[in-house]
Design an enzyme around this catalytic site. Structure first.
Site: not given
Length: 173
Positions: A60, A62, A91, A94
């Protein structure tokens, strides 16, 4: 100019950088989410969604920005003033990584109704059992970030529709 307005203006400038990371993700067929990490007025980490191209469900934006920042500063913990700017609400995975990195602040653009873990479907930091919590604010460049995501998914749905039409036998048309 009040301190709050000045901070929002600074946040918008940094979020624009995250937005550019998201645009790059879209250009390579990834869901357009981008992130940057800022410390002492400098970008120390950048990332964009790469789960598809990296064959990695943890890639992701992040996480990619955290990896980049930690490599750049040669530490698994971020500086005390570090702020993450990300175009979509983080999410669960993360948020967990951000807690472990000791991020001070997170600023996000669009909310994520299904998987968002700060204000949307879960409010993980309100549980009270983490050894570190960070400040967070949502809605920075919200419309721009939301539109980028919705335009991407419209385009992807249209591509799938066109593919289906091409695969249909001529008799059915």
């Amino acid at each position: 100019m009040s301190e709050e307005i000045q901070q929002y203006s600074i946040d918008e400038q940094w979020m624009q950088q995250a937005f550019e990371q998201a645009a790059f993700a879209a250009s390579i067929g990834e869901i357009p989410v981008g992130a940057i990490i800022v410390s002492q007025g400098q970008i120390i980490g950048r990332g964009y969604n790469q789960p598809i191209s990296q064959h990695d469900p943890t890639a992701h934006a992040e996480i990619q920005a955290l990896r980049d920042a930690c490599q750049n500063i040669q530490n698994y913990r971020l500086p005390e003033d570090a702020t993450l700017y990300v175009t979509l609400e983080p999410c669960t995975m993360c948020v967990g990584a951000l807690i472990h990195s000791r991020i001070q602040r997170v600023v996000f653009g669009a909310t994520e109704p299904k998987a968002g873990s700060l204000v949307s479907s879960r409010q993980l930091l309100e549980s009270g059992y983490y050894n570190h919590v960070f400040k967070f604010e949502g809605g920075c460049l919200h419309e721009q970030c939301s539109l980028q995501l919705s335009d991407f998914f419209k385009m992807r749905r249209e591509q799938k529709r066109q593919l289906k039409l091409q695969q249909k036998p001529l008799i059915d048309r």
